[in-house]
Design a protein around this motif. Structure first.
Motif, PDB file in Angstrom:
ATOM      1  N   LEU A 160       0.862  -1.147   0.074  1.00 42.02           N
ATOM      2  CA  LEU A 160       0.051  -0.074   0.004  1.00 42.02           C
ATOM      3  C   LEU A 160       0.823   1.187   0.187  1.00 42.02           C
ATOM      4  CD1 LEU A 160      -2.585  -0.951   2.548  1.00 42.02           C
ATOM      5  CD2 LEU A 160      -3.022  -0.848   0.314  1.00 42.02           C
ATOM      6  N   CYS A 161       0.347   2.435  -0.824  1.00 37.42           N
ATOM      7  CA  CYS A 161       1.147   3.457  -0.675  1.00 37.42           C
ATOM      8  C   CYS A 161       0.965   4.231   0.762  1.00 37.42           C
ATOM      9  CB  CYS A 161       0.582   4.574  -1.796  1.00 37.42           C
ATOM     10  SG  CYS A 161       0.865   3.934  -3.439  1.00 37.42           S
ATOM     11  N   PRO A 162       1.933   4.534   1.567  1.00 36.03           N
ATOM     12  CA  PRO A 162       1.875   5.253   2.754  1.00 36.03           C
ATOM     13  C   PRO A 162       0.616   6.358   2.945  1.00 36.03           C
ATOM     14  CG  PRO A 162       4.106   4.706   2.476  1.00 36.03           C
ATOM     15  CD  PRO A 162       3.160   4.600   1.216  1.00 36.03           C
ATOM     16  N   ASP A 163       0.811   7.090   1.688  1.00 36.68           N
ATOM     17  CA  ASP A 163      -0.048   8.334   1.856  1.00 36.68           C
ATOM     18  C   ASP A 163      -1.172   8.109   1.235  1.00 36.68           C
ATOM     19  OD1 ASP A 163       1.040   7.803  -0.506  1.00 36.68           O
ATOM     20  OD2 ASP A 163       1.399  10.280  -1.133  1.00 36.68           O
ATOM     21  N   SER A 164      -1.815   7.086   0.829  1.00 33.80           N
ATOM     22  CA  SER A 164      -2.989   6.477   0.033  1.00 33.80           C
ATOM     23  C   SER A 164      -3.713   5.359   0.566  1.00 33.80           C
ATOM     24  CB  SER A 164      -2.680   6.246  -1.500  1.00 33.80           C
ATOM     25  OG  SER A 164      -2.940   7.037  -2.345  1.00 33.80           O
ATOM     26  N   ARG A 165      -3.815   5.271   1.781  1.00 34.21           N
ATOM     27  CA  ARG A 165      -4.542   4.199   2.449  1.00 34.21           C
ATOM     28  C   ARG A 165      -5.467   4.873   3.777  1.00 34.21           C
ATOM     29  NH1 ARG A 165      -0.050   1.726   6.534  1.00 34.21           N
ATOM     30  NH2 ARG A 165       0.564   3.436   7.738  1.00 34.21           N
ATOM     31  N   ARG A 166      -6.189   3.959   4.114  1.00 36.25           N
ATOM     32  CA  ARG A 166      -7.360   4.273   5.142  1.00 36.25           C
ATOM     33  C   ARG A 166      -7.620   3.237   6.006  1.00 36.25           C
ATOM     34  NH1 ARG A 166     -12.305   5.382   1.239  1.00 36.25           N
ATOM     35  NH2 ARG A 166     -12.891   3.282   0.726  1.00 36.25           N
ATOM     36  N   GLU A 167      -7.651   3.521   7.366  1.00 32.62           N
ATOM     37  CA  GLU A 167      -8.116   2.436   8.217  1.00 32.62           C
ATOM     38  C   GLU A 167      -9.452   1.993   8.096  1.00 32.62           C
ATOM     39  OE1 GLU A 167      -7.571   3.717  11.978  1.00 32.62           O
ATOM     40  OE2 GLU A 167      -5.453   3.319  12.309  1.00 32.62           O
ATOM     41  N   ILE A 168      -9.588   0.738   8.188  1.00 26.62           N
ATOM     42  CA  ILE A 168     -11.144   0.217   8.016  1.00 26.62           C
ATOM     43  C   ILE A 168     -11.229  -1.116   9.151  1.00 26.62           C
ATOM     44  CG2 ILE A 168     -11.580   0.375   5.610  1.00 26.62           C
ATOM     45  CD1 ILE A 168     -10.759  -2.670   5.236  1.00 26.62           C
ATOM     46  N   PRO A 169     -12.241  -1.184   9.719  1.00 25.49           N
ATOM     47  CA  PRO A 169     -12.657  -1.914  11.086  1.00 25.49           C
ATOM     48  C   PRO A 169     -12.607  -3.492  10.567  1.00 25.49           C
ATOM     49  CG  PRO A 169     -14.630  -0.904  10.255  1.00 25.49           C
ATOM     50  CD  PRO A 169     -13.603  -0.345   9.460  1.00 25.49           C
ATOM     51  N   LEU A 170     -11.817  -4.206  11.085  1.00 31.05           N
ATOM     52  CA  LEU A 170     -11.759  -5.578  11.182  1.00 31.05           C
ATOM     53  C   LEU A 170     -12.856  -6.208  11.577  1.00 31.05           C
ATOM     54  CD1 LEU A 170     -10.113  -8.120   9.393  1.00 31.05           C
ATOM     55  CD2 LEU A 170      -8.498  -8.108  11.550  1.00 31.05           C
ATOM     56  N   VAL A 171     -13.929  -6.640  10.962  1.00 33.94           N
ATOM     57  CA  VAL A 171     -14.951  -7.129  11.541  1.00 33.94           C
ATOM     58  C   VAL A 171     -15.724  -8.201  10.538  1.00 33.94           C
ATOM     59  CG1 VAL A 171     -15.729  -4.916  13.111  1.00 33.94           C
ATOM     60  CG2 VAL A 171     -16.493  -5.234  10.654  1.00 33.94           C
ATOM     61  N   GLY A 172     -16.877  -8.832  11.190  1.00 35.60           N
ATOM     62  CA  GLY A 172     -17.733  -9.896  10.259  1.00 35.60           C
ATOM     63  C   GLY A 172     -16.833 -11.015   9.690  1.00 35.60           C
ATOM     64  N   ASP A 185      -7.918  -4.281  15.666  1.00 34.66           N
ATOM     65  CA  ASP A 185      -9.427  -4.259  15.685  1.00 34.66           C
ATOM     66  C   ASP A 185      -9.405  -3.460  14.152  1.00 34.66           C
ATOM     67  OD1 ASP A 185     -10.275  -5.192  17.949  1.00 34.66           O
ATOM     68  OD2 ASP A 185      -9.567  -3.306  18.853  1.00 34.66           O
ATOM     69  N   LYS A 186      -8.282  -3.100  13.602  1.00 43.29           N
ATOM     70  CA  LYS A 186      -8.411  -2.217  12.409  1.00 43.29           C
ATOM     71  C   LYS A 186      -7.347  -2.930  11.426  1.00 43.29           C
ATOM     72  CE  LYS A 186     -10.525   1.976  14.251  1.00 43.29           C
ATOM     73  NZ  LYS A 186     -10.308   3.452  14.320  1.00 43.29           N
ATOM     74  N   ILE A 187      -7.503  -2.795  10.231  1.00 45.56           N
ATOM     75  CA  ILE A 187      -6.343  -2.890   9.124  1.00 45.56           C
ATOM     76  C   ILE A 187      -6.407  -1.794   8.023  1.00 45.56           C
ATOM     77  CG2 ILE A 187      -6.475  -5.475   9.472  1.00 45.56           C
ATOM     78  CD1 ILE A 187      -8.161  -5.728   6.810  1.00 45.56           C
ATOM     79  N   TYR A 188      -5.803  -1.976   6.969  1.00 43.48           N
ATOM     80  CA  TYR A 188      -5.528  -0.724   6.101  1.00 43.48           C
ATOM     81  C   TYR A 188      -6.139  -1.159   4.847  1.00 43.48           C
ATOM     82  CZ  TYR A 188      -3.241   2.173   9.306  1.00 43.48           C
ATOM     83  OH  TYR A 188      -2.605   2.899  10.613  1.00 43.48           O
ATOM     84  N   GLN A 189      -6.645  -0.303   3.965  1.00 47.32           N
ATOM     85  CA  GLN A 189      -7.080  -0.515   2.592  1.00 47.32           C
ATOM     86  C   GLN A 189      -6.756   0.667   1.700  1.00 47.32           C
ATOM     87  OE1 GLN A 189     -11.667   0.450   1.663  1.00 47.32           O
ATOM     88  NE2 GLN A 189     -11.336  -1.650   0.807  1.00 47.32           N
ATOM     89  N   GLY A 190      -6.330   0.201   0.569  1.00 49.84           N
ATOM     90  CA  GLY A 190      -5.725   1.117  -0.460  1.00 49.84           C
ATOM     91  C   GLY A 190      -6.786   2.090  -0.983  1.00 49.84           C
ATOM     92  N   ILE A 191      -6.545   3.314  -1.206  1.00 46.79           N
ATOM     93  CA  ILE A 191      -7.439   4.254  -1.858  1.00 46.79           C
ATOM     94  C   ILE A 191      -6.594   5.037  -2.904  1.00 46.79           C
ATOM     95  CG2 ILE A 191      -9.117   4.522   0.176  1.00 46.79           C
ATOM     96  CD1 ILE A 191      -7.316   7.295   0.567  1.00 46.79           C
ATOM     97  N   PRO A 192      -7.365   5.141  -4.110  1.00 48.70           N
ATOM     98  CA  PRO A 192      -6.734   5.837  -5.202  1.00 48.70           C
ATOM     99  C   PRO A 192      -6.440   7.387  -4.778  1.00 48.70           C
ATOM    100  CG  PRO A 192      -8.572   4.744  -5.637  1.00 48.70           C
ATOM    101  CD  PRO A 192      -8.849   4.671  -4.437  1.00 48.70           C
ATOM    102  N   GLY A 200      -0.058  -2.937   8.305  1.00 49.96           N
ATOM    103  CA  GLY A 200      -0.451  -1.836   7.380  1.00 49.96           C
ATOM    104  C   GLY A 200       0.117  -1.617   6.312  1.00 49.96           C
ATOM    105  N   ILE A 201       1.031  -2.844   5.758  1.00 44.50           N
ATOM    106  CA  ILE A 201       2.043  -2.803   4.666  1.00 44.50           C
ATOM    107  C   ILE A 201       1.053  -3.414   3.573  1.00 44.50           C
ATOM    108  CG2 ILE A 201       4.012  -3.786   3.594  1.00 44.50           C
ATOM    109  CD1 ILE A 201       5.218  -4.167   6.529  1.00 44.50           C
ATOM    110  N   ILE A 202       0.208  -4.408   3.688  1.00 44.90           N
ATOM    111  CA  ILE A 202      -0.525  -4.639   2.511  1.00 44.90           C
ATOM    112  C   ILE A 202      -1.869  -4.823   2.858  1.00 44.90           C
ATOM    113  CG2 ILE A 202       1.464  -6.408   1.888  1.00 44.90           C
ATOM    114  CD1 ILE A 202      -0.214  -8.684   2.755  1.00 44.90           C
ATOM    115  N   SER A 203      -2.832  -4.949   1.730  1.00 47.62           N
ATOM    116  CA  SER A 203      -4.276  -4.866   2.016  1.00 47.62           C
ATOM    117  C   SER A 203      -4.784  -6.435   2.182  1.00 47.62           C
ATOM    118  CB  SER A 203      -4.911  -4.305   0.939  1.00 47.62           C
ATOM    119  OG  SER A 203      -4.752  -5.249  -0.329  1.00 47.62           O
TER     120      SER A 203
END
Length: 574
Positions: free
Chosen positions: A460-472, A497-504, A564-567
């Motif tokens: 993931l790009c460090p400046d292009s990611r956001r936290e998402i809850p790890l649920v379900g 409780d949270k992981i990261y997802q890439g955002i454009p 938070g290095i990969i999605s």
């Protein structure tokens, strides 16, 4: 309120002059905007007034503002027809410039296009001039190639006329004429454009593939192929011939594969290109591997090894003799890892020799040799020659057969540190693979220092990611993954409780950039030596690896997910 009323309100134009211009516009059919511009009203003032009147944010566009990656979000044809262009991706939102935001049809088209990107969008008002500036940016690879195609058609027509005048020409003379034409024709520009854009896009490979009725040009970026260009089938033979000329391959040999390489300076960077041709039903397919010298060789720390793994590798490469094997599928980064290890050696004190196919990067202090099977210089023969060169450390690009394997192990037994690659699915499969090749277990047991399995994952790009809850379901899947790890290895693992997802974003349109390795390492131990001598099968070797504390490649990817290095999507691909 109309935009021209705002111009009057801001005292940009006098009421009486505006009245005359409105009358002139009605009488002549000229647009009020053009008449205002002719009177000296600035384009910026008109744009801001229109934005204020329509309660619409405004943007101005400069020539170098829009990247080629951003332009890919909206097709050029749609941009020209509906008069809207992508500007940038900011905070996960696609910013779009429109000349006529009130155009319902254009808005519906934009909604349809952007819905496929799974991105929210925000509309900005832009001028016709800004639109043209943005459309010029589309010229990129499509525009350049389109121009070259036109030149090529003219050149082909001239060539047809010339060939009709020389029907009695001898075959060898005709071949010379064809080569000269290929060198001089616009096809040279077309190949240069393809190479240039592959370099700009950080592609690792170029695939030029003939299919029915057309030619697909695809770039591999971070391990994934993207179709970048569709060309008419009429240019295929000329492109193949041009590349063969660059690589000194036989132009008239189309029945069997050929390999070659060439160098070029593109964007002030020295680039090596490794070329492979392959005959298919619709013609020869070309694959070009791009080796950028400017990027250099990665260090061990940059590979993605954990701290514990890094210590194991550093300890092993300090040994005076033994065998270190890297394993994984094609394109998993094995050669990169070997080069990183060679970089760690004292190449001034020791004689370090390598046998490669091909030599991808030059390493100072290493005597690198390229195998050439077509003249009988293969890995086995090369290894025999290396052993007469008084080596201390030897790198063998790939162990492909029993003879090479036996020679590599013999070298490790006789006081040399040997690095090599082998094709298996994981580290535990190295020993059974060597046994299948016909190598005696009693030779493997005392020589194998490390067996390293590896894969590559997109980061993931460090400046292009956001936290998402790890649920379900995602959390349940992760919980099952952790529970599958042996108890003595999972006791310190905490599921976040949270992981990261890439955002454009503008700087990272795909949300990810580059790749990093995930590794599993099996090291020599008295218990492993006993297993190799008595029962060298995957299950027993895996048990010993787990006893040593080895995490699998998938588990290492899990830790990179937590960090938070990969999605999550990238983790699931392993």
């Amino acid at each position: 309120m109309q935009f021209f009323d705002i111009l009057v309100k801001k005292n940009i134009i006098k009421p009486d002059k505006l009245a005359r211009l409105l009358t002139k516009s009605k009488e002549t059919g000229l647009s009020l905007e053009n008449l205002l511009l002719a009177e000296g009203v600035s384009e910026k003032a008109i744009l801001e007034a229109k934005g204020e009147a329509g309660e619409m944010p405004v943007r101005t566009i400069t020539k170098d503002q829009i990247s080629f990656e951003i332009l890919k979000q909206i097709p050029e044809e749609a941009a020209r027809h509906y008069k809207f262009v992508p500007i940038e991706i900011k905070d996960g939102v696609l910013e779009v410039g429109m000349v006529n935001p009130d155009d319902v049809e254009a808005r519906e088209a934009l909604q349809f296009i952007v819905s496929k990107l799974n991105l929210p969008f925000k509309i900005y008002l832009i001028t016709e001039k800004d639109l043209e500036t943005a459309l010029d940016a589309y010229k990129g690879i499509h525009g350049e190639v389109g121009k070259v195609l036109g030149e090529l058609e003219s050149a082909l027509a001239e060539a047809d006329v010339e060939s009709s005048k020389n029907k009695e020409q001898a075959p060898e003379d005709f071949l010379k004429t064809e080569v000269k034409f290929i060198e001089e024709a616009p096809i040279t520009k077309m190949v240069a454009v393809i190479l240039k854009h592959a370099i700009s896009g950080n592609a690792s490979d170029i695939h030029i593939e003939p299919v029915e009725g057309r030619v697909k040009v695809r770039f591999r970026v971070d391990g994934i192929l993207y179709t970048s260009l569709i060309l008419p089938s009429s240019v295929h033979d000329a492109i193949v011939s041009r590349i063969k000329i660059l690589t000194n391959l036989k132009i008239d040999e189309k029945r069997k594969p050929q390999d070659g390489r060439f160098e070029a300076k593109i964007e002030n960077r020295e680039i090596d290109f490794r070329v492979s041709t392959f005959p298919t039903f619709f013609g020869e397919k070309i694959v070009i591997r791009i080796l950028d010298k400017a990027k250099g060789v990665k260090s061990l720390k940059e590979l993605g090894l954990s701290e514990e793994q890094l210590d194991m590798v550093k300890e092993a490469i300090k040994r005076p003799y033994g065998l270190i094997l890297l394993t994984g599928p094609t394109g998993s980064g094995k050669t990169t890892s070997l080069y990183a290890m060679l970089q760690e050696l004292d190449r001034e004190k020791y004689n370090v020799v390598s046998l490669e196919d091909p030599i991808e990067y030059n390493i100072e202090g290493v005597s690198q040799s390229q195998v050439k099977p077509e003249i009988g210089y293969d890995f086995a023969n090369g290894l025999r020659s290396i052993l007469r060169q008084d080596p201390d450390m030897i790198m063998v690009g790939e162990i492909r057969d029993k003879e090479t394997a036996a020679l590599a192990i013999q070298a490790a037994l006789t006081g040399h540190l040997v690095f090599a690659t082998l094709h298996t699915n994981n580290a535990a499969g190295v020993v059974p693979r060597l046994v299948d090749m016909g190598v005696d277990p009693f030779l493997i047991a005392p020589t194998l220092l490390l067996a390293i399995g590896q894969r590559l994952v997109r980061t993931l790009c460090p400046d292009s990611r956001r936290e998402i809850p790890l649920v379900g379901p995602s959390r349940e899947k992760i919980r099952l993954e952790v529970e599958a790890i042996p108890e003595h290895l999972r006791k310190d693992i905490v599921i976040p409780d949270k992981i990261y997802q890439g955002i454009p974003s503008a700087s990272c349109p795909k949300g990810s950039r580059g790749r990093v390795g995930v590794f599993e390492i099996l090291r020599r131990s008295p218990e492993l030596e006993n297993i190799i001598l008595t029962n060298p099968v995957d299950t027993e070797i895996t048990k010993e690896a787990r006893r040593q504390g080895m995490y699998t490649m998938r588990e290492q990817a899990l830790f990179k997910l937590f960090d938070g290095i990969i999605s999550f999507e990238e983790f699931n691909k392993l």
